[in-house]
Design an enzyme around this catalytic site. Structure first.
Site, PDB file in Angstrom:
ATOM      1  N   SER A  83      -6.523   5.104  -0.104  1.00 47.50           N
ATOM      2  CA  SER A  83      -6.700   3.756  -0.604  1.00 47.50           C
ATOM      3  C   SER A  83      -8.372   3.429  -0.579  1.00 47.50           C
ATOM      4  O   SER A  83      -8.917   3.930   0.694  1.00 47.50           O
ATOM      5  CB  SER A  83      -5.921   2.741   0.137  1.00 47.50           C
ATOM      6  OG  SER A  83      -4.675   3.171   0.007  1.00 47.50           O
TER       7      SER A  83
ATOM      8  N   GLN B 259      -5.263  -2.122  -6.978  1.00 51.58           N
ATOM      9  CA  GLN B 259      -5.828  -1.122  -5.979  1.00 51.58           C
ATOM     10  C   GLN B 259      -6.295   0.201  -6.671  1.00 51.58           C
ATOM     11  O   GLN B 259      -5.978   0.646  -7.592  1.00 51.58           O
ATOM     12  CB  GLN B 259      -4.657  -0.710  -4.974  1.00 51.58           C
ATOM     13  CG  GLN B 259      -5.281   0.263  -3.894  1.00 51.58           C
ATOM     14  CD  GLN B 259      -4.129   0.951  -3.067  1.00 51.58           C
ATOM     15  OE1 GLN B 259      -3.443   1.901  -3.479  1.00 51.58           O
ATOM     16  NE2 GLN B 259      -3.836   0.448  -1.758  1.00 51.58           N
TER      17      GLN B 259
ATOM     18  N   ASP C 277       0.703  -1.285  -0.062  1.00 53.89           N
ATOM     19  CA  ASP C 277      -0.020   0.186  -0.011  1.00 53.89           C
ATOM     20  C   ASP C 277       0.795   1.128  -0.192  1.00 53.89           C
ATOM     21  O   ASP C 277       0.573   2.330   0.169  1.00 53.89           O
ATOM     22  CB  ASP C 277      -1.041  -0.202   1.268  1.00 53.89           C
ATOM     23  CG  ASP C 277      -2.029   1.182   1.145  1.00 53.89           C
ATOM     24  OD1 ASP C 277      -2.547   1.393   0.006  1.00 53.89           O
ATOM     25  OD2 ASP C 277      -2.327   1.793   2.190  1.00 53.89           O
TER      26      ASP C 277
END
Length: 301
Positions: free
Chosen positions: A242, A292, A217
């Site tokens: 995110s 993502q 991430d």
């Protein structure tokens, strides 16, 4: 102050502190509690929540079943000053596959939702995309060499220290300059980094998977920023977070050995940007695929 009511500041070496962060407290069967570490932005780092949730799920699964995928949604910003409770739901225990659902809760509200699947090892068909070219990681500057040399690029002088603190447990090296050092110059929406933990890890495969989840991430949406010459939160020209995150673990790997994180962005629209990536071992094995989507907004002036 109770340990679970504060941000972690334990004085441990960085990697040991990160491992302690992932070592959740079991407070009831299928209920775990975790704490947070300092964040570079005033919310819990998404990779931390995803890794802790996977730890919680994995602790309810037989050791011979390894994680092969996860799908997650970030629902609300996490409060780094409060504990996070992880509630595990044992969805299914089949002959080959095990499925778990995890909800992370703070202040009585869900902040994160994860579904994870685990599988007994099986032999089967084999193929993979070849590893793209990247220079050897040892030829690239460390964060400690790169960031202070460009401190003048950041409007906030504390950003360099916060970035170094956030990555103290992980040796992360950019193949090309990261977006926060090249703001204003649009480039191909592709980014590569090498990473590994700063120290050896135990043999537990779940630990290596969780640490890769943690790191995944950190930089995945960089490729979105590169396409538009944006530097991100570090230079204040984009507000982002995110939204959802998915990973597929294809082959065994070690997070304490060099891994190439090859990332690109096929699309950005509607205030959102999509990042896709592959993680390769140094010898060319495709270990992980990652996708993502993140919130990417240009702040109003």
């Amino acid at each position: 102050m109770n340990h679970c009511d504060r941000v972690v500041d334990d004085g441990l070496p960085p990697l040991e502190s990160l491992l302690d962060l992932l070592d959740l407290e079991r407070i009831e069967q299928d209920i775990f509690r975790g704490v947070s570490r300092s964040a570079v932005v005033p919310r819990v780092f998404g990779g931390q929540v995803a890794a802790q949730a996977l730890v919680a799920a994995g602790r309810t699964v037989p050791e011979e079943r390894g994680a092969h995928s996860l799908h997650a949604y970030f629902l609300r910003p996490g409060d780094p000053g409060a504990p996070i409770v992880y509630q595990v739901d044992r969805i299914r225990d089949g002959r080959s596959f095990t499925t778990r659902r995890v909800v992370a809760v703070q202040h009585g509200q869900p902040i994160f939702h994860l579904s994870a699947s685990f599988q007994i090892h099986e032999d089967g068909l084999e193929h993979q995309e070849p590893m793209p070219y990247a220079p050897d990681p040892e030829t690239l500057p460390t964060a400690e060499e790169l960031l202070p040399a460009h401190a003048d690029k950041f409007p906030d002088p504390t950003v360099v220290d916060r970035l170094l603190e956030a990555r103290a447990a992980v040796d992360l090296r950019y193949v090309e300059s990261p977006p926060f050092l090249t703001a204003g110059v649009a480039r191909e929406p592709r980014s590569q980094v090498w990473f590994r933990t700063r120290g050896k890890l135990a043999e537990d495969p779940l630990l290596h998977v969780c640490l890769a989840t943690y790191v995944s991430d950190m930089t995945l949406l960089d490729s979105v920023l590169l396409a538009h010459g944006r530097g991100g939160w570090a230079v204040g020209d984009v507000v982002g977070a995110s939204l959802d995150h998915a990973m597929w673990f294809h082959r065994p790997f070690r997070a304490d050995e060099w891994l190439l994180y090859d990332q690109q962005s096929p699309s950005a629209s509607g205030g959102r940007g999509l990042g896709t990536a592959r993680i390769y071992t140094r010898d060319g094995q495709l270990a992980v695929s990652v996708i993502q989507e993140g919130l990417v907004r240009v702040p109003r002036r």
